[in-house]
Design a protein around this motif. Structure first.
Motif, PDB file in Angstrom:
ATOM      1  N   ARG A   1       0.839  -1.209   0.000  1.00  0.00           N
ATOM      2  CA  ARG A   1       0.000   0.000   0.000  1.00  0.00           C
ATOM      3  C   ARG A   1       0.870   1.252   0.000  1.00  0.00           C
ATOM      4  O   ARG A   1       0.597   2.213  -0.737  1.00  0.00           O
ATOM      5  CB  ARG A   1      -0.931  -0.010   1.219  1.00  0.00           C
ATOM      6  CG  ARG A   1      -1.874   1.193   1.265  1.00  0.00           C
ATOM      7  CD  ARG A   1      -2.649   1.218   2.566  1.00  0.00           C
ATOM      8  NE  ARG A   1      -1.761   1.355   3.719  1.00  0.00           N
ATOM      9  CZ  ARG A   1      -1.238   2.511   4.111  1.00  0.00           C
ATOM     10  NH1 ARG A   1      -1.480   3.629   3.439  1.00  0.00           N
ATOM     11  NH2 ARG A   1      -0.458   2.546   5.172  1.00  0.00           N
ATOM     12  N   LYS A   2       1.938   1.239   0.791  1.00  0.00           N
ATOM     13  CA  LYS A   2       2.844   2.398   0.815  1.00  0.00           C
ATOM     14  C   LYS A   2       3.494   2.617  -0.547  1.00  0.00           C
ATOM     15  O   LYS A   2       3.661   3.750  -0.993  1.00  0.00           O
ATOM     16  CB  LYS A   2       3.917   2.189   1.892  1.00  0.00           C
ATOM     17  CG  LYS A   2       3.402   2.291   3.319  1.00  0.00           C
ATOM     18  CD  LYS A   2       4.551   2.109   4.307  1.00  0.00           C
ATOM     19  CE  LYS A   2       4.060   2.232   5.740  1.00  0.00           C
ATOM     20  NZ  LYS A   2       5.170   2.041   6.716  1.00  0.00           N
ATOM     21  N   PHE A   3       3.870   1.508  -1.190  1.00  0.00           N
ATOM     22  CA  PHE A   3       4.470   1.630  -2.518  1.00  0.00           C
ATOM     23  C   PHE A   3       3.473   2.223  -3.514  1.00  0.00           C
ATOM     24  O   PHE A   3       3.806   3.131  -4.291  1.00  0.00           O
ATOM     25  CB  PHE A   3       4.956   0.267  -3.011  1.00  0.00           C
ATOM     26  CG  PHE A   3       5.378   0.281  -4.457  1.00  0.00           C
ATOM     27  CD1 PHE A   3       6.593   0.822  -4.839  1.00  0.00           C
ATOM     28  CD2 PHE A   3       4.533  -0.222  -5.446  1.00  0.00           C
ATOM     29  CE1 PHE A   3       6.969   0.859  -6.175  1.00  0.00           C
ATOM     30  CE2 PHE A   3       4.901  -0.181  -6.783  1.00  0.00           C
ATOM     31  CZ  PHE A   3       6.124   0.357  -7.143  1.00  0.00           C
ATOM     32  N   PHE A   4       2.254   1.688  -3.521  1.00  0.00           N
ATOM     33  CA  PHE A   4       1.246   2.186  -4.461  1.00  0.00           C
ATOM     34  C   PHE A   4       0.940   3.667  -4.215  1.00  0.00           C
ATOM     35  O   PHE A   4       0.744   4.440  -5.161  1.00  0.00           O
ATOM     36  CB  PHE A   4      -0.037   1.360  -4.341  1.00  0.00           C
ATOM     37  CG  PHE A   4       0.123  -0.096  -4.701  1.00  0.00           C
ATOM     38  CD1 PHE A   4       0.959  -0.479  -5.736  1.00  0.00           C
ATOM     39  CD2 PHE A   4      -0.552  -1.086  -4.000  1.00  0.00           C
ATOM     40  CE1 PHE A   4       1.122  -1.825  -6.070  1.00  0.00           C
ATOM     41  CE2 PHE A   4      -0.409  -2.423  -4.320  1.00  0.00           C
ATOM     42  CZ  PHE A   4       0.427  -2.795  -5.361  1.00  0.00           C
TER      43      PHE A   4
ATOM     44  N   GLN B   1      -8.808  -0.346 -10.391  1.00  0.00           N
ATOM     45  CA  GLN B   1      -9.034  -1.489  -9.515  1.00  0.00           C
ATOM     46  C   GLN B   1      -8.498  -2.770 -10.148  1.00  0.00           C
ATOM     47  O   GLN B   1      -7.947  -3.630  -9.450  1.00  0.00           O
ATOM     48  CB  GLN B   1     -10.526  -1.640  -9.211  1.00  0.00           C
ATOM     49  CG  GLN B   1     -10.834  -2.666  -8.130  1.00  0.00           C
ATOM     50  CD  GLN B   1     -10.120  -2.371  -6.818  1.00  0.00           C
ATOM     51  OE1 GLN B   1     -10.103  -1.240  -6.344  1.00  0.00           O
ATOM     52  NE2 GLN B   1      -9.510  -3.399  -6.211  1.00  0.00           N
ATOM     53  N   GLU B   2      -8.651  -2.901 -11.477  1.00  0.00           N
ATOM     54  CA  GLU B   2      -8.149  -4.093 -12.163  1.00  0.00           C
ATOM     55  C   GLU B   2      -6.624  -4.171 -12.079  1.00  0.00           C
ATOM     56  O   GLU B   2      -6.058  -5.225 -11.802  1.00  0.00           O
ATOM     57  CB  GLU B   2      -8.585  -4.087 -13.635  1.00  0.00           C
ATOM     58  CG  GLU B   2     -10.067  -4.277 -13.859  1.00  0.00           C
ATOM     59  CD  GLU B   2     -10.855  -2.989 -13.706  1.00  0.00           C
ATOM     60  OE1 GLU B   2     -10.222  -1.923 -13.485  1.00  0.00           O
ATOM     61  OE2 GLU B   2     -12.100  -3.043 -13.800  1.00  0.00           O
ATOM     62  N   THR B   3      -5.955  -3.037 -12.304  1.00  0.00           N
ATOM     63  CA  THR B   3      -4.487  -3.015 -12.257  1.00  0.00           C
ATOM     64  C   THR B   3      -3.984  -3.273 -10.842  1.00  0.00           C
ATOM     65  O   THR B   3      -3.007  -4.004 -10.629  1.00  0.00           O
ATOM     66  CB  THR B   3      -3.965  -1.667 -12.771  1.00  0.00           C
ATOM     67  OG1 THR B   3      -4.507  -1.408 -14.066  1.00  0.00           O
ATOM     68  CG2 THR B   3      -2.451  -1.663 -12.859  1.00  0.00           C
ATOM     69  N   LEU B   4      -4.658  -2.687  -9.862  1.00  0.00           N
ATOM     70  CA  LEU B   4      -4.275  -2.896  -8.462  1.00  0.00           C
ATOM     71  C   LEU B   4      -4.393  -4.368  -8.090  1.00  0.00           C
ATOM     72  O   LEU B   4      -3.487  -4.943  -7.470  1.00  0.00           O
ATOM     73  CB  LEU B   4      -5.149  -2.031  -7.556  1.00  0.00           C
ATOM     74  CG  LEU B   4      -4.870  -2.113  -6.052  1.00  0.00           C
ATOM     75  CD1 LEU B   4      -3.459  -1.633  -5.741  1.00  0.00           C
ATOM     76  CD2 LEU B   4      -5.898  -1.283  -5.271  1.00  0.00           C
ATOM     77  N   ALA B   5      -5.510  -4.998  -8.470  1.00  0.00           N
ATOM     78  CA  ALA B   5      -5.699  -6.419  -8.170  1.00  0.00           C
ATOM     79  C   ALA B   5      -4.633  -7.268  -8.863  1.00  0.00           C
ATOM     80  O   ALA B   5      -4.147  -8.260  -8.298  1.00  0.00           O
ATOM     81  CB  ALA B   5      -7.094  -6.858  -8.606  1.00  0.00           C
ATOM     82  N   PHE B   6      -4.256  -6.887 -10.079  1.00  0.00           N
ATOM     83  CA  PHE B   6      -3.232  -7.623 -10.819  1.00  0.00           C
ATOM     84  C   PHE B   6      -1.906  -7.606 -10.069  1.00  0.00           C
ATOM     85  O   PHE B   6      -1.291  -8.661  -9.843  1.00  0.00           O
ATOM     86  CB  PHE B   6      -3.071  -6.992 -12.209  1.00  0.00           C
ATOM     87  CG  PHE B   6      -1.938  -7.538 -13.014  1.00  0.00           C
ATOM     88  CD1 PHE B   6      -2.020  -8.801 -13.593  1.00  0.00           C
ATOM     89  CD2 PHE B   6      -0.778  -6.791 -13.218  1.00  0.00           C
ATOM     90  CE1 PHE B   6      -0.967  -9.298 -14.355  1.00  0.00           C
ATOM     91  CE2 PHE B   6       0.278  -7.289 -13.976  1.00  0.00           C
ATOM     92  CZ  PHE B   6       0.177  -8.547 -14.548  1.00  0.00           C
ATOM     93  N   TYR B   7      -1.445  -6.436  -9.642  1.00  0.00           N
ATOM     94  CA  TYR B   7      -0.144  -6.347  -8.982  1.00  0.00           C
ATOM     95  C   TYR B   7      -0.173  -6.982  -7.596  1.00  0.00           C
ATOM     96  O   TYR B   7       0.837  -7.583  -7.162  1.00  0.00           O
ATOM     97  CB  TYR B   7       0.323  -4.899  -8.923  1.00  0.00           C
ATOM     98  CG  TYR B   7       0.936  -4.442 -10.222  1.00  0.00           C
ATOM     99  CD1 TYR B   7       2.263  -4.736 -10.528  1.00  0.00           C
ATOM    100  CD2 TYR B   7       0.184  -3.764 -11.174  1.00  0.00           C
ATOM    101  CE1 TYR B   7       2.820  -4.351 -11.740  1.00  0.00           C
ATOM    102  CE2 TYR B   7       0.734  -3.372 -12.390  1.00  0.00           C
ATOM    103  CZ  TYR B   7       2.052  -3.672 -12.663  1.00  0.00           C
ATOM    104  OH  TYR B   7       2.593  -3.304 -13.870  1.00  0.00           O
ATOM    105  N   GLU B   8      -1.274  -6.886  -6.892  1.00  0.00           N
ATOM    106  CA  GLU B   8      -1.357  -7.548  -5.583  1.00  0.00           C
ATOM    107  C   GLU B   8      -1.259  -9.056  -5.740  1.00  0.00           C
ATOM    108  O   GLU B   8      -0.580  -9.726  -4.945  1.00  0.00           O
ATOM    109  CB  GLU B   8      -2.664  -7.158  -4.898  1.00  0.00           C
ATOM    110  CG  GLU B   8      -2.691  -5.725  -4.382  1.00  0.00           C
ATOM    111  CD  GLU B   8      -4.001  -5.349  -3.726  1.00  0.00           C
ATOM    112  OE1 GLU B   8      -4.026  -4.369  -2.964  1.00  0.00           O
ATOM    113  OE2 GLU B   8      -5.017  -6.046  -3.976  1.00  0.00           O
ATOM    114  N   GLU B   9      -1.918  -9.603  -6.760  1.00  0.00           N
ATOM    115  CA  GLU B   9      -1.865 -11.045  -6.972  1.00  0.00           C
ATOM    116  C   GLU B   9      -0.494 -11.478  -7.482  1.00  0.00           C
ATOM    117  O   GLU B   9       0.016 -12.533  -7.100  1.00  0.00           O
ATOM    118  CB  GLU B   9      -2.965 -11.467  -7.947  1.00  0.00           C
ATOM    119  CG  GLU B   9      -3.025 -12.958  -8.250  1.00  0.00           C
ATOM    120  CD  GLU B   9      -3.257 -13.825  -7.020  1.00  0.00           C
ATOM    121  OE1 GLU B   9      -2.971 -15.026  -7.093  1.00  0.00           O
ATOM    122  OE2 GLU B   9      -3.713 -13.298  -5.985  1.00  0.00           O
ATOM    123  N   ILE B  10       0.121 -10.679  -8.352  1.00  0.00           N
ATOM    124  CA  ILE B  10       1.477 -10.984  -8.820  1.00  0.00           C
ATOM    125  C   ILE B  10       2.426 -11.069  -7.626  1.00  0.00           C
ATOM    126  O   ILE B  10       3.253 -11.993  -7.520  1.00  0.00           O
ATOM    127  CB  ILE B  10       1.966  -9.918  -9.818  1.00  0.00           C
ATOM    128  CG1 ILE B  10       1.205  -9.996 -11.140  1.00  0.00           C
ATOM    129  CG2 ILE B  10       3.478 -10.043 -10.052  1.00  0.00           C
ATOM    130  CD1 ILE B  10       1.402 -11.264 -11.912  1.00  0.00           C
TER     131      ILE B  10
END
Length: 416
Positions: free
Chosen positions: A230-233, A252-261
């Motif tokens: 979260r701090k990085f984002f 939201q789609e991009t955020l979910a992608f990087y969290e899952e990666i």
């Protein structure tokens, strides 16, 4: 390759025993072959972006409403290649099309056919092309972000050979750098930089300490810690990317992608998040993937209010020092060839987007439209505009010349 006790060495021999299959459906079809897919990844030591977890995460985040098409090849039930595609409706040159698109976008770094090495892989690519020709319901095949001399380039050459229309354009040149080791075993990652830049790195450290009240310190986390992410984002969104709406947390789609990666890569030991801290604050950070021989800083962010102190460059320098200690010999920046990266290296890999037009009437018409008619119309339009501009300038010159004698007569009469 050994097939039932017979040693096969040529592409044609292996092609004769290669089977192919198109798996079509939802994201679940990835799970049906993911064990074999992972095994192929281990055999080829592939980039992280070709793994089933990465492709599955991409599809779930960005393409969940579209149909998944996996083109696969096998020899003796052993997976030798996989090409993950998405079937979708789109427009091409203003015309509606049904196209197959490689499962990648600008967040994917690169894309290619995952294939076995050597003749078995060459045979697999040709078998995938033969399978593609038999696969129904597509007008265009679009392959994004593939490297020069990659397997997708080989696929395009087969399409050319068979008379299919193709087009290729350069997407980007992605900088990378090698960490060299001298005869005494000492690592050098600054060899391609200028003397001025090396001086600036030393000055950056002094300025950063002066402005933050503390020396810069590199902190590494190999866990997908949600608070740290979260701090990085938030750091990335605090700068120009946030203002223009392209930061990770703006979608939201991009955020979910990087969290899952981050989650699955951490589980595989391939994720790390570096933060450069000074004066008790995160001044720069990198969301990265790492393998035994390459480091991929997929996303880099820094505090733009401290731009004068070069926190992004200090972060990369500290990461490179760590890579040298871990005997990782390459850092792959990915993305475009911007100034931040070219200050470190002049080496870059080209990535292309390729298009194959099916050989039916409608796709052939689209190819002729794009390859011949539209360029001709554009040339005619440019010629017309240029002639109009020339005539406009000539008319202005004539009008200007027409005023000059009158001005002279007026001046002469005043002095008479």
């Amino acid at each position: 390759m050994v097939h039932y006790g017979r040693v096969l060495t040529s592409v044609h021999e292996i092609l004769d025993v290669t089977s192919s299959e198109a798996l079509i459906g939802g994201i679940g079809i990835i799970q049906s072959i993911e064990d074999d897919w992972r095994q192929l990844c281990e055999e080829t030591n592939c980039d992280p972006f070709f793994r089933p977890e990465w492709i599955g995460t991409y599809i779930h985040a960005f393409e969940r409403e579209n149909e998944v098409v996996l083109l696969t090849t096998r020899v003796d039930n052993r997976l030798t290649a996989v090409l993950p595609l998405i079937r979708k409706r789109a427009l091409f040159a203003g015309m509606p099309v049904l196209k197959l698109v490689g499962a990648a976008n600008l967040h994917s770094v690169r894309f290619d056919i995952l294939r076995a090495p050597g003749p078995a892989g060459d045979a697999a690519v040709e078998a995938i092309w033969s399978l593609l020709k038999r696969t129904p319901h597509w007008h265009l095949l679009e392959i994004p972000m593939f490297p020069a001399e990659g397997s997708c380039q080989q696929l395009l050459s087969f399409a050319d050979r068979d008379g299919y229309g193709t087009r290729t354009r350069l997407d980007c040149e992605s900088p990378y750098m090698r960490i060299k080791v001298d005869g005494f075993g000492r690592a050098d990652w600054l060899g391609e930089t200028t003397r001025h830049f090396r001086h600036e790195l030393r000055r950056f450290a002094r300025v950063l300490e002066s402005e933050t009240g503390g020396p810069p310190r590199l902190v590494r986390s190999d866990k997908a810690d949600l608070e740290l992410l979260r701090k990085f984002f938030e750091l990335e969104a605090s700068g120009w990317k946030g203002r223009e709406g392209s930061a990770i947390q703006c979608s939201q789609e991009t955020l979910a992608f990087y969290e899952e990666i981050a989650r699955f890569a951490a589980g595989a030991g391939q994720f790390c998040l570096h933060s450069l801290e000074a004066g008790g604050q995160m001044v720069a950070a990198a969301f990265s993937l790492v393998t035994d021989d390459c480091f991929y800083p997929v996303k880099i962010a820094y505090n733009e209010s401290l731009r004068r102190a070069g926190p992004g460059h200090l972060l990369i320098n500290a990461i490179l020092e760590e890579c040298a200690e871990r005997r990782i010999r390459e850092l792959d920046f990915g993305g475009s060839k911007d100034r931040f990266k070219t200050l470190w290296t002049s080496a870059a890999r080209q990535h292309f987007t390729g298009i194959v037009f099916n050989d039916d009437f409608y796709p052939s018409l689209l190819y002729q439209l794009r390859a011949n008619l539209l360029p001709a119309l554009k040339q005619k339009y440019s010629s017309f505009v240029n002639r109009f501009r020339v005539r406009g300038r000539e008319g202005a010159t004539v009008r200007l010349r027409g005023r000059v004698p009158a001005a002279k007569v007026s001046v002469g009469s005043n002095h008479g």
